[in-house]
Design an enzyme around this catalytic site. Structure first.
Site, PDB file in Angstrom:
ATOM      1  N   ASP A 215       0.846  -1.195   0.000  1.00 41.75           N
ATOM      2  CA  ASP A 215       0.000   0.000   0.000  1.00 41.75           C
ATOM      3  C   ASP A 215       0.882   1.247   0.000  1.00 41.75           C
ATOM      4  O   ASP A 215       1.915   1.285   0.672  1.00 41.75           O
ATOM      5  CB  ASP A 215      -0.916   0.024   1.229  1.00 41.75           C
ATOM      6  CG  ASP A 215      -1.961   1.113   1.089  1.00 41.75           C
ATOM      7  OD1 ASP A 215      -2.926   0.898   0.328  1.00 41.75           O
ATOM      8  OD2 ASP A 215      -1.812   2.185   1.705  1.00 41.75           O
TER       9      ASP A 215
HETATM   10  C1  LIG Z   1       2.511   8.605  -5.603  1.00 43.79           C
HETATM   11  C2  LIG Z   1       2.248   7.625  -6.720  1.00 43.79           C
HETATM   12  C3  LIG Z   1       1.338   6.591  -6.563  1.00 43.79           C
HETATM   13  N1  LIG Z   1       1.093   5.717  -7.584  1.00 43.79           N
HETATM   14  C4  LIG Z   1       0.133   4.609  -7.406  1.00 43.79           C
HETATM   15  C5  LIG Z   1       0.717   3.334  -6.820  1.00 43.79           C
HETATM   16  C6  LIG Z   1      -0.509   2.620  -6.332  1.00 43.79           C
HETATM   17  O1  LIG Z   1      -1.007   1.807  -7.398  1.00 43.79           O
HETATM   18  C7  LIG Z   1      -1.506   3.742  -6.037  1.00 43.79           C
HETATM   19  C8  LIG Z   1      -1.776   3.830  -4.558  1.00 43.79           C
HETATM   20  O2  LIG Z   1      -2.857   3.026  -4.228  1.00 43.79           O
HETATM   21  P1  LIG Z   1      -2.777   1.728  -3.324  1.00 43.79           P
HETATM   22  O3  LIG Z   1      -4.029   1.687  -2.486  1.00 43.79           O
HETATM   23  O4  LIG Z   1      -1.456   1.636  -2.632  1.00 43.79           O
HETATM   24  O5  LIG Z   1      -2.809   0.506  -4.360  1.00 43.79           O
HETATM   25  P2  LIG Z   1      -3.849   0.090  -5.475  1.00 43.79           P
HETATM   26  O6  LIG Z   1      -5.257   0.213  -4.972  1.00 43.79           O
HETATM   27  O7  LIG Z   1      -3.526   0.822  -6.749  1.00 43.79           O
HETATM   28  O8  LIG Z   1      -3.488  -1.427  -5.719  1.00 43.79           O
HETATM   29  P3  LIG Z   1      -3.721  -2.733  -4.777  1.00 43.79           P
HETATM   30  O9  LIG Z   1      -4.671  -3.585  -5.540  1.00 43.79           O
HETATM   31  O10 LIG Z   1      -2.350  -3.341  -4.684  1.00 43.79           O
HETATM   32  O11 LIG Z   1      -4.273  -2.296  -3.440  1.00 43.79           O
HETATM   33  O12 LIG Z   1      -0.916   4.936  -6.498  1.00 43.79           O
HETATM   34  C9  LIG Z   1       1.771   5.836  -8.806  1.00 43.79           C
HETATM   35  O13 LIG Z   1       1.563   5.063  -9.732  1.00 43.79           O
HETATM   36  N2  LIG Z   1       2.705   6.830  -8.956  1.00 43.79           N
HETATM   37  C10 LIG Z   1       2.961   7.740  -7.987  1.00 43.79           C
HETATM   38  O14 LIG Z   1       3.818   8.641  -8.182  1.00 43.79           O
END
Ligand SMILES: Cc1cn([C@H]2C[C@H](O)[C@@H](COP(=O)(O)OP(=O)(O)OP(=O)(O)O)O2)c(=O)[nH]c1=O
EC number: 3.6.1.9
Length: 193
Positions: free
Chosen positions: A77
């Site tokens: 996360d």
């Molecule tokens: C700050 C930042 C975040 N992100 C993304 C990464 C994560 O996918 C998202 C944060 O949300 P998360 O809740 O961490 O993950 P998610 O819902 O996308 O996936 P999961 O199924 O694993 O729970 O933001 C970027 O792609 N680039 C960036 O610079």
């Protein structure tokens, strides 16, 4: 590399395309599984890096009942931490614009919590990166929000996208951690298993 992992079937439980991309680059065999809906709330006593580590464990616990012996589950996360507050995924276009205005011209931290789980044990860790944004004009913010997909990203930005090219002045820590998976630190943890 990582022949020690042959004893495991590695599962990345994530709906994030960035995490899949980063795991693929590691050169280990793994499968991707859809993460069930997870309640991403957390106790309000938690601060900063503790928050995504807690949620990464919650994600693992949501998946855990489906696990078989010999499987190694990876969940993660990511949050943006600005002035002592969490910026998660924005709610709607206006929310994304507000977040980018708040990040403009300032430094913030990005924390990614990662949880490794088997049917026998669980361990988790966090990586942190500091990001300094240049001052973003209103035009730049609107250009990004209307052409990209900030809604599925913590802090409403993708460092790997246009906004990262034009807006990020400096980074201290792992770039890939900001994208959603601290792959170098994960490699180190996997090596120890
Ligand atoms: C700050 C930042 C975040 N992100 C993304 C990464 C994560 O996918 C998202 C944060 O949300 P998360 O809740 O961490 O993950 P998610 O819902 O996308 O996936 P999961 O199924 O694993 O729970 O933001 C970027 O792609 N680039 C960036 O610079």
């Amino acid at each position: 590399m990582l022949d020690n992992l042959n004893k495991y079937q590695i599962i990345l439980a994530s709906n994030s395309p960035r995490r899949k991309e980063l795991m693929s680059g590691l050169g280990v065999d793994y499968v991707v599984r859809t993460l069930p809906d997870v309640d991403e709330s957390y106790p309000d006593t938690l601060v900063g890096a503790e928050i995504p580590e807690y949620i990464a464990r919650e994600k693992a616990d949501a998946y855990r009942t489906m696990m078989k012996p010999g499987e190694l589950l990876i969940t993660a996360d990511t949050i943006v931490w600005l002035d002592g507050k969490v910026l998660g995924k924005p709610e709607g276009r206006e929310g994304a614009i507000e977040m980018l205005r708040a990040l403009s011209g300032k430094s913030h931290q990005v924390f990614t919590g990662v949880c490794l789980t088997t049917t026998e044990w669980q361990k988790s860790f966090t990586a942190s990166s500091e990001v300094l944004f240049d001052v973003l004009s209103e035009d730049e913010i609107l250009y990004y929000v209307d052409r990209y997909q900030p809604m599925d990203k913590a802090g409403a930005y993708g460092v790997q996208e246009w906004i990262g090219y034009i807006g990020v002045k400096s980074i201290s820590g792992s770039f890939y951690n900001i994208m959603g998976l601290p792959i170098q630190k994960l490699y180190g943890e996997l090596k120890k298993l």
